[in-house]
Design an enzyme around this catalytic site. Sequence first.
Site, PDB file in Angstrom:
ATOM      1  N   LYS A 253       0.811  -1.232   0.000  1.00 48.79           N
ATOM      2  CA  LYS A 253       0.000   0.000   0.000  1.00 48.79           C
ATOM      3  C   LYS A 253       0.841   1.278   0.000  1.00 48.79           C
ATOM      4  O   LYS A 253       0.411   2.288  -0.539  1.00 48.79           O
ATOM      5  CB  LYS A 253      -0.943   0.018   1.208  1.00 48.79           C
ATOM      6  CG  LYS A 253      -2.129  -0.919   1.065  1.00 48.79           C
ATOM      7  CD  LYS A 253      -3.058  -0.751   2.253  1.00 48.79           C
ATOM      8  CE  LYS A 253      -4.297  -1.599   2.110  1.00 48.79           C
ATOM      9  NZ  LYS A 253      -5.283  -1.337   3.167  1.00 48.79           N
TER      10      LYS A 253
ATOM     11  N   ASP B  67     -10.306   3.156   1.726  1.00 53.37           N
ATOM     12  CA  ASP B  67     -10.634   2.481   2.995  1.00 53.37           C
ATOM     13  C   ASP B  67     -11.496   3.374   3.893  1.00 53.37           C
ATOM     14  O   ASP B  67     -12.534   2.944   4.408  1.00 53.37           O
ATOM     15  CB  ASP B  67      -9.353   2.105   3.753  1.00 53.37           C
ATOM     16  CG  ASP B  67      -8.711   0.834   3.200  1.00 53.37           C
ATOM     17  OD1 ASP B  67      -9.418   0.036   2.562  1.00 53.37           O
ATOM     18  OD2 ASP B  67      -7.503   0.658   3.413  1.00 53.37           O
TER      19      ASP B  67
END
Length: 283
Positions: free
Chosen positions: A68, A104
């Site tokens: 990420k 997210d």
Amino acid sequence: MYKAELVGVLGCPVAENPTGVMQEAAFQAVGLNWRYLTIEVQPENLADAIRGVRAFGMRGLNLTIPHKVAVIAHLDDLTPAARAIGAVNTVRREDGRLIGENTDGKGFLRGLRADAGRDPAGQRVVILGAGGAARAIATELALAGATELTVVNRTASRAEAMIADLAAATGLGARYVPWVGPYAVPPDADILVNATSIGLFPDTGAMPDVDLDSAPPHLLVADAVFNPPETRLLAAAKARGLAVLDGLSMLVYQGVIGFEYWTGQAAPEAVMKDALRRALSGE
Ligand code: NDP
């Protein structure tokens, strides 16, 4: 026309990642000839993998552990949210350029509104954890008008770095509370979010060390952990009559946002939710 459009997730390990199940179900439901590939990429091969993404003309990507942050060096640009959070979980190809986004926190927020019926504006929030999920949730909550944020974390340096980045990106000054012994939830808190990995399969017997005795009756207890959907924390909150929001909600809505971001079409939310629930219950 036989050519399929490609999206997928790069991670390591990635075999247990259920996102492909809900995206493939969504593509089928709306009649798109798209494929979602679940691809294991070792950290040392990430640069080559992204060259492959460009060569294949893939429409987009998800990134999971451990890529990420590392992926940022290989992208052409970042959205403001991804820059503020410092991590990318979703990529979109735009005119041949790869743009990094982070969905997210946006997924959490959409679930908060749709599944828990809560507006984040004016809310006082306690976040357990200071990792990637905590940063994403805190950033989006602050941008959506949450007024107070308390970060409870084991490692002070991580929490302090998160709080400094959050203040720079959103202007919200959060408070750090060291996690020593059970954390007593303050009576004026509106939302408690577990953004640690405590309780994640296979460690399903574990529960964040929080004391819900002083929690107000209107407290919403949310968990980022989605496997199992009912963590011990959520079961304990339910037993006290508190409202809960599971990690499946956040996962579904970040998938919904990804689908919309890549295809430009409205996502079949119910199909995606159902596919994910079934995948995680082993059906
Ligand atoms: P990170 O590794 O970045 O952060 C983990 C956090 O958990 C850190 O704050 C760490 O504290 C804390 N932590 C871990 N173990 C313990 C422990 N035993 N005691 C106290 N604190 C602990 O992970 P992520 O932020 O990426 O993920 C966190 C969780 O969120 C995972 O379960 C993940 O599956 C879930 N998640 C869910 C999503 C969804 O869509 N539902 C999306 C993204 C993540 P410290 O800093 O002290 O090490």
